[in-house]
Write an enzyme that holds these catalytic residues in place. Structure first.
Site, short mmCIF file in Angstrom:
data_model
loop_
_atom_site.label_atom_id
_atom_site.label_comp_id
_atom_site.label_asym_id
_atom_site.label_seq_id
_atom_site.Cartn_x
_atom_site.Cartn_y
_atom_site.Cartn_z
N TYR A 173 -1.68 -0.69 10.93
CA TYR A 173 -1.85 -1.14 9.51
C TYR A 173 -0.59 -0.63 8.61
O TYR A 173 -0.20 -1.50 7.89
CB TYR A 173 -2.99 -0.19 8.99
N SER A 187 1.02 -1.28 -0.03
CA SER A 187 -0.01 0.09 -0.11
C SER A 187 0.89 1.37 0.10
O SER A 187 2.03 1.14 0.33
CB SER A 187 -0.68 0.01 1.28
P1 NDP Z 1 -11.92 -5.55 0.37
O1 NDP Z 1 -12.20 -5.42 1.79
O2 NDP Z 1 -12.64 -5.19 -0.83
O3 NDP Z 1 -11.17 -6.92 0.18
C1 NDP Z 1 -10.44 -7.57 1.08
C2 NDP Z 1 -10.08 -9.10 0.87
O4 NDP Z 1 -9.54 -9.54 1.64
C3 NDP Z 1 -11.52 -9.92 0.78
O5 NDP Z 1 -11.62 -10.60 -0.40
C4 NDP Z 1 -11.40 -10.52 1.88
O6 NDP Z 1 -12.32 -11.98 1.74
C5 NDP Z 1 -9.97 -10.95 1.91
N1 NDP Z 1 -9.69 -11.61 3.49
C6 NDP Z 1 -9.67 -10.86 4.51
N2 NDP Z 1 -9.51 -11.39 5.56
C7 NDP Z 1 -9.03 -12.68 4.98
C8 NDP Z 1 -8.67 -14.18 5.66
N3 NDP Z 1 -8.38 -14.08 7.10
N4 NDP Z 1 -8.34 -14.96 4.80
C9 NDP Z 1 -8.73 -14.86 3.52
N5 NDP Z 1 -9.15 -13.58 2.64
C10 NDP Z 1 -9.33 -12.62 3.62
O7 NDP Z 1 -10.65 -4.68 0.39
P2 NDP Z 1 -9.37 -4.09 -0.84
O8 NDP Z 1 -9.78 -4.98 -2.08
O9 NDP Z 1 -9.25 -2.83 -1.01
O10 NDP Z 1 -8.11 -5.00 -0.37
C11 NDP Z 1 -7.16 -5.74 -1.05
C12 NDP Z 1 -5.70 -5.45 -0.57
O11 NDP Z 1 -5.45 -4.20 -0.77
C13 NDP Z 1 -5.47 -5.55 0.88
O12 NDP Z 1 -4.43 -6.13 1.18
C14 NDP Z 1 -5.34 -3.98 1.26
O13 NDP Z 1 -4.85 -3.77 2.47
C15 NDP Z 1 -4.60 -3.37 0.09
N6 NDP Z 1 -4.94 -1.99 -0.03
C16 NDP Z 1 -6.31 -1.45 -0.32
C17 NDP Z 1 -6.21 0.19 -0.60
C18 NDP Z 1 -7.89 0.59 -0.61
O14 NDP Z 1 -7.64 1.78 -0.76
N7 NDP Z 1 -8.70 -0.15 -0.85
C19 NDP Z 1 -5.12 0.68 -0.55
C20 NDP Z 1 -4.00 0.09 -0.70
C21 NDP Z 1 -3.65 -1.36 -0.40
P3 NDP Z 1 -13.13 -12.51 2.84
O15 NDP Z 1 -13.57 -11.74 3.73
O16 NDP Z 1 -14.38 -13.40 1.91
O17 NDP Z 1 -12.17 -13.69 3.36
#
Ligand code: NDP
Length: 248
Positions: free
Chosen positions: A156, A143
């Site tokens: 975070y 990120s």
């Molecule tokens: P979302 O909340 O839309 O997606 C997060 C995903 O992570 C979901 O598919 C969720 O699936 C999965 N997840 C969470 N916990 C678990 C777990 N224990 N096991 C397996 N899967 C898990 O957020 P984003 O798409 O934004 O985030 C994706 C990545 O991008 C993250 O690493 C985030 O830190 C990073 N990021 C996001 C930014 C933003 O502004 N959105 C900016 C910079 C980085 P489920 O709950 O079904 O398990």
């Protein structure tokens, strides 16, 4: 566009946001995709979309990335079905922002478990296969919070700095073994990420303050991932930072 035809890609956190968009974009580029997360209903829906919209195959594997055995099984099932793993996108993550004085220690622990240990388990699980193949590509989603620190995000940011440090570290060892490593650092992307924040003070300040911000789409990050993994074999795209232009 079929430059990834014949490749097999695993995407963690494929049930929403960046992971979902990335899996779809990889499939559009020709890769067969393995969809991993806990919400299998959403993964099944995505698999149906991929089947309908692309010629690619997909496999749903329920996975909690905080459980090492789940992640090992994810790779095993991928190999059973497709025989190889070319790309692993370690995307699953949580951003449970909170002010330190509010002491959300359980959420600190969860962020460490998902954001750091989940990535380590992914690399651990896929490494023997990629070493045997003599090729592979690991994409870790860090990120801009792995480059800059802001209030409410000490833990975070610590997890995302860790992901970036780990990406740099493994790149130094894996390049000579034929395995490429890309660290992707998105700026603000419109996803469900902030919906899980429980600290009311953060919700009242950070989230209200972000109303005037411009956000990227998840597809913008998916495009960056596809760019990195579509380069010729001798090209190792190590770091990609993607920020939104703050002009409405
Ligand atoms: P979302 O909340 O839309 O997606 C997060 C995903 O992570 C979901 O598919 C969720 O699936 C999965 N997840 C969470 N916990 C678990 C777990 N224990 N096991 C397996 N899967 C898990 O957020 P984003 O798409 O934004 O985030 C994706 C990545 O991008 C993250 O690493 C985030 O830190 C990073 N990021 C996001 C930014 C933003 O502004 N959105 C900016 C910079 C980085 P489920 O709950 O079904 O398990």
């Amino acid at each position: 566009m079929a430059e990834l035809k014949g490749k097999v890609a695993i995407v963690t956190g494929a049930s929403s946001g960046i992971g979902e968009a990335t899996a779809l974009e990889l499939a559009r580029a020709g890769a067969d995709v393995v969809l991993a997360a806990r919400r299998t209903d959403r993964l099944e829906k995505l698999a149906a979309t991929i089947g309908r919209e692309t010629g690619a195959q997909s496999l749903v594997v329920p996975t909690d990335v905080t459980k090492r055995s789940d992640v090992e099984q994810l790779v095993e099932k991928t190999k059973e079905r497709f025989g190889r793993v070319d790309i692993l996108v370690n995307n699953a993550g949580v951003m449970l922002l909170s002010y330190l004085k509010n002491d959300h220690v359980d959420e600190w622990e969860r962020m460490v478990d998902v954001n750091i240990k989940g990535v380590l388990f992914g690399v651990h699980a896929v490494m023997p296969t990629m070493l045997e193949q003599g090729s592979g590509h690991i994409v870790n989603v860090s990120s801009v919070a792995g480059h800059e620190i802001f209030p409410s995000a000490a833990v975070y940011c610590a997890t995302k700095f860790a992901v970036r440090a780990f990406s740099e570290g493994i790149e130094k060892e894996l390049s000579r073994l034929g395995i490429r490593v890309t660290n992707i650092s998105p700026g603000a992307v419109a996803t469900e990420l902030t919906q899980h924040i429980t600290d009311q003070e953060v919700r009242d300040t950070f989230l209200k303050g972000s109303k005037d911000m411009v956000f990227l789409d998840a597809a913008d990050i998916a495009a960056a991932v596809v760019y990195a993994v579509s380069q010729p074999e001798h090209v190792n795209v190590n770091e990609v930072i993607v920020r939104p232009v703050q002009k409405k």
